[in-house]
Design an enzyme around this catalytic site. Structure first.
Site, PDB file in Angstrom:
ATOM      1  N   ASN A 141      -8.907  -3.543   3.414  1.00 39.63           N
ATOM      2  CA  ASN A 141      -8.335  -3.066   2.078  1.00 39.63           C
ATOM      3  C   ASN A 141      -6.632  -3.717   2.082  1.00 39.63           C
ATOM      4  OD1 ASN A 141      -8.153  -1.383  -0.600  1.00 39.63           O
ATOM      5  ND2 ASN A 141      -6.322  -1.074   0.537  1.00 39.63           N
ATOM      6  N   GLU A 142      -6.502  -4.626   1.098  1.00 37.41           N
ATOM      7  CA  GLU A 142      -5.294  -5.257   1.188  1.00 37.41           C
ATOM      8  C   GLU A 142      -4.535  -5.884   2.513  1.00 37.41           C
ATOM      9  OE1 GLU A 142      -2.747  -2.854  -1.216  1.00 37.41           O
ATOM     10  OE2 GLU A 142      -3.551  -3.571  -3.139  1.00 37.41           O
ATOM     11  N   GLU A 313      -8.322  -3.095  -8.500  1.00 37.86           N
ATOM     12  CA  GLU A 313      -7.659  -2.004  -8.762  1.00 37.86           C
ATOM     13  C   GLU A 313      -6.641  -2.439 -10.034  1.00 37.86           C
ATOM     14  OE1 GLU A 313      -5.362  -0.590  -5.202  1.00 37.86           O
ATOM     15  OE2 GLU A 313      -7.049  -0.618  -3.898  1.00 37.86           O
ATOM     16  N   TRP A 321       4.939   3.834  -6.014  1.00 37.64           N
ATOM     17  CA  TRP A 321       5.440   3.188  -4.802  1.00 37.64           C
ATOM     18  C   TRP A 321       6.492   2.458  -5.421  1.00 37.64           C
ATOM     19  CZ3 TRP A 321       4.522  -1.498  -6.463  1.00 37.64           C
ATOM     20  CH2 TRP A 321       3.301  -1.839  -7.182  1.00 37.64           C
TER      21      TRP A 321
HETATM   22  C1  GAL Z   1      -2.838  -0.445  -3.435  1.00 43.21           C
HETATM   23  C2  GAL Z   1      -3.932   0.284  -2.552  1.00 43.21           C
HETATM   24  C3  GAL Z   1      -4.521   1.367  -2.739  1.00 43.21           C
HETATM   25  C4  GAL Z   1      -3.550   2.503  -3.439  1.00 43.21           C
HETATM   26  C5  GAL Z   1      -2.750   1.790  -4.527  1.00 43.21           C
HETATM   27  C6  GAL Z   1      -1.747   2.577  -5.135  1.00 43.21           C
HETATM   28  O1  GAL Z   1      -1.809  -0.880  -2.731  1.00 43.21           O
HETATM   29  O2  GAL Z   1      -5.000  -0.747  -2.202  1.00 43.21           O
HETATM   30  O3  GAL Z   1      -5.247   2.137  -1.781  1.00 43.21           O
HETATM   31  O4  GAL Z   1      -2.540   3.075  -2.424  1.00 43.21           O
HETATM   32  O5  GAL Z   1      -1.981   0.736  -3.986  1.00 43.21           O
HETATM   33  O6  GAL Z   1      -0.907   2.062  -6.150  1.00 43.21           O
END
Ligand code: GAL
Length: 674
Positions: A141-142, A313, A321
């Protein structure tokens, strides 16, 4: 385009799964990604596998008509793994270990962990790899998220020395390549080489670039180890990774070579508030995101895997964040969906299904509230799906046939921006444009200027086929790359495409040395100029270049002095020339501020005979196959017939298939072009 959602069956009681799956289907969702953080539930102790629940979850989703994308859980090694391998953790540049308690706590160079990943991926692929509900895999993941691309551990150091030995063969070869005679930095053995951190002042940029390349290669290798297993044990399934936005810490073109699909995670409001340095943009796009922010990445990732790309996503509401996390305007979730469609996405998948009432991301919205009631995005997702369904687009494969549908609609662009990850790193390592200059932000400014003229843009690698473009732009290609120059010469032979290069092009060789012939190095084969000086400027300084016909150009941040027989288009007051061109090749030796950059791009489009019309900061349009989309990010309504007119095939007889011909803020319109 299909829609999807990120779902965490391990977070909810099993009774919910059927209810959730049915609800997803009611919204029109057909793809669901699961599993990418579930290692502790898949293997609660070393070797004790529990895949029964996973199989039940996949069965449930599949029976509801959902196609599953299975994430390999390797971004979150469970706690017992750390007991087994206490030194699997990455170290930061201060030598501090990046501890347990969140995610991505591993070092790409710690090979026993790579073996553990191979083991869990093999076990998973053996168990569910041929399940009819599983259509694709996401690796990890990322990669690189939370500053994890680089590790300064003993293991990284050891692997870096081996990497150097392979690249340079002899230590003298390395000393020579890096110019280590400067400051007596010469090494006697590869085992003396350290990581480019902790030196008294900055370490040798050649050393830094080598470490950047090494770290990028380690990520590609880590990814490849999983891909090889999945190809064997889960035949016919697409393999993708979810890349990030505004992220250049490794070469995404390299990692993509092993994937079928490049996907990325799109958080338009988070990116704006976290990454955009312009206070005007921050204010006017607070609740819409920057009009070119998502589009730039859509076009960049479309160039990574031969046109196949997804949004893995997608932001549905406030995230958790960024420095502050506003709510999108009503309509934006639908708009972002249509925008992705128009840039050729096969899937747009929302993060996440249901807001988590526990742990780190409690304030991150989902499609559902934490109590499972619908949150506001659900109605827009439903609407998007109903509208997409109405289009009844041709589809290569049926939705449940094990293989993701190939999007029959293609994006054709006349403009290419060639994006170089290594070139970007070269500029990031020793900023040629001063503290506020960012090569990535500049590429995005150039992209934005193109988009302001309503043209489709491909953002491609230097290896991409370039024959069909009318305008090719280089903004961060600082590597003096003779092979690329050759490729440009050959491609332009047929197309006669206009080529535009910006400051720094070809300014360092692959080992971070100035080219012998001075910048732009081998690019001098395209235009006879020499850069003899480069200056960086504070933001308070604006330099004006003007010419006899009354045009003037305001330049900021970075300017080069050019020697050439070619007469420049304009001159600065101190006599330095600005903008050199010959036979369709342009060298633009300073950074124009945005309004002038838009005007300059407009001129380049015109000489390239590309259909274009200035749209201003808020209105955007994109053509895919026979369809054209218009979207409005601005507060004022737009009448499409007068705003787009004949340039974009819109008049009073145009039949709008989705939306309407007056676009209020966040509205969309889709029509068929003649
Ligand atoms: C992405 C990540 C996800 C989640 C999301 C929140 O960077 O892949 O797991 O944390 O951000 O915005």
């Amino acid at each position: 385009m299909r829609t999807g959602v990120c779902y965490y069956p391990e977070h909810w009681p099993e009774e919910r799964w059927t209810i959730d799956a049915a609800h997803m289907r009611r919204l029109g969702i057909t793809v669901v990604r699961i599993g990418e953080f579930a290692w502790s539930r898949l293997e609660d102790a070393d070797g004790t596998l529990h895949f029964d629940w996973l199989v039940r979850a996949i069965d449930t989703l599949h029976q509801a008509g959902l196609s599953v994308v299975m994430g390999t859980p390797t971004a979150t090694p469970p706690r017992w793994m750390l007991d087994k391998y206490p030194d699997m953790l990455a170290l930061d540049e201060n030598g501090k270990s990046r501890g347990f308690g969140s995610r991505r706590h591993y070092c790409f160079s710690f090979t026993p962990y790579v073996d553990e990943c191979r083991r869990i991926v093999s076990a998973l692929a053996k168990c569910i790899g041929t399940h009819p509900g599983v259509i694709a895999w996401q690796t990890d993941n990322e990669y690189g998220c939370h500053s994890t691309s680089m590790s300064y551990s003993e293991h990284a150091l050891h692997a870096f020395r081996q990497w150097c030995e392979k690249r340079y063969t002899t230590i003298n070869g390395l000393n020579h390549a890096w110019g280590n005679v400067f400051w007596s930095m010469e090494y006697d053995h590869f085992r003396q080489i350290g990581l480019p951190v902790g030196s008294v002042t900055e370490s040798n940029p050649a050393h830094q670039l080598a470490f950047w390349r090494f770290s990028s290669d380690q990520i590609a290798l880590f990814n490849k180890a999983q891909v090889e297993i999945l190809r064997k044990l889960s035949p016919g399934r697409d393999i993708l990774h979810n890349f990030m936005g505004n992220f250049v810490e490794f070469d995404h073109h390299d990692v993509s070579k092993d994937l079928n699909i490049a996907s990325w995670d799109n958080y338009p409001l988070g990116f704006l508030t976290r990454d955009n340095a312009d206070p005007v943009d921050q204010a006017r796009f607070l609740r819409t995101g920057h009009p070119d922010g998502s589009a730039f990445h859509h076009d960049l990732y479309r160039g990574c895997c031969n046109g196949r790309w997804w949004v893995m996503e997608q932001q549905p509401g406030p995230v958790n964040w960024a420095p502050y996390n506003p709510s999108p305007l009503p309509g934006m979730v639908r708009l972002w969906g249509w925008e992705a469609f128009a840039h050729g996405a096969e899937v747009m998948s929302y993060f996440r299904w249901r807001q988590a009432p526990f742990a780190q991301e409690q304030t991150h919205t989902g499609l559902l509230l934490s109590n499972a009631e619908d949150d506001v995005a659900t109605s827009e997702v439903r609407q998007l799906n109903e509208e997409l369904h109405r289009l009844r687009l041709p589809r290569a494969a049926d939705e449940t046939s094990g293989n993701t549908a190939t999007n029959m609609l293609k994006v054709h662009s006349s403009v290419a921006i060639v994006f170089s990850y290594a070139g970007n790193a070269i500029q990031d390592i020793q900023l040629p444009g001063g503290q506020t200059y960012s090569p990535l932000a500049f590429c995005q400014r150039v992209y934005s200027a193109c988009r302001q003229w309503g043209v489709n843009v491909d953002v491609v690698s230097s290896k991409a086929q370039l024959d069909d473009y009318k305008l090719i732009i280089l903004c961060n290609n600082s590597e003096d790359d003779p092979e690329f120059v050759e490729h440009l010469i050959n491609s332009r032979q047929h197309s006669r495409a206009t080529l535009a290069m910006f400051p720094g092009t070809g300014s360092r060789n692959s080992e971070y040395e100035l080219p012998e012939s001075l910048p732009p190095g081998a690019f001098q084969n395209l235009i006879p100029i020499k850069v003899v000086r480069s200056e960086s400027l504070p933001d308070t300084e604006q330099l004006i270049a003007s010419n006899a016909s009354g045009s003037s150009w305001h330049c900021i941040q970075w300017r080069e002095r050019v020697h050439s027989q070619i007469e420049p288009h304009a001159r600065f007051s101190d006599g330095w020339g600005f903008h050199y061109s010959q036979d369709g090749v342009h060298y633009i030796n300073a950074i124009p501020e945005q309004t002038d950059l838009v005007a300059l791009i407009g001129k380049l489009l015109k000489v390239s005979k590309i259909n274009a019309l200035e749209l201003g900061p808020f209105l955007r349009t994109q053509q895919i196959g026979p369809y054209r989309l218009a979207i409005n990010f601005g507060p004022e309504p737009v009448e499409l017939a007068s705003a787009l007119g004949s340039t974009f095939d819109f008049d009073e007889n145009t039949i709008v298939i989705v939306g309407s011909d007056t676009l209020h803020q966040t509205d969309i319109a889709l029509w068929a072009v003649r």
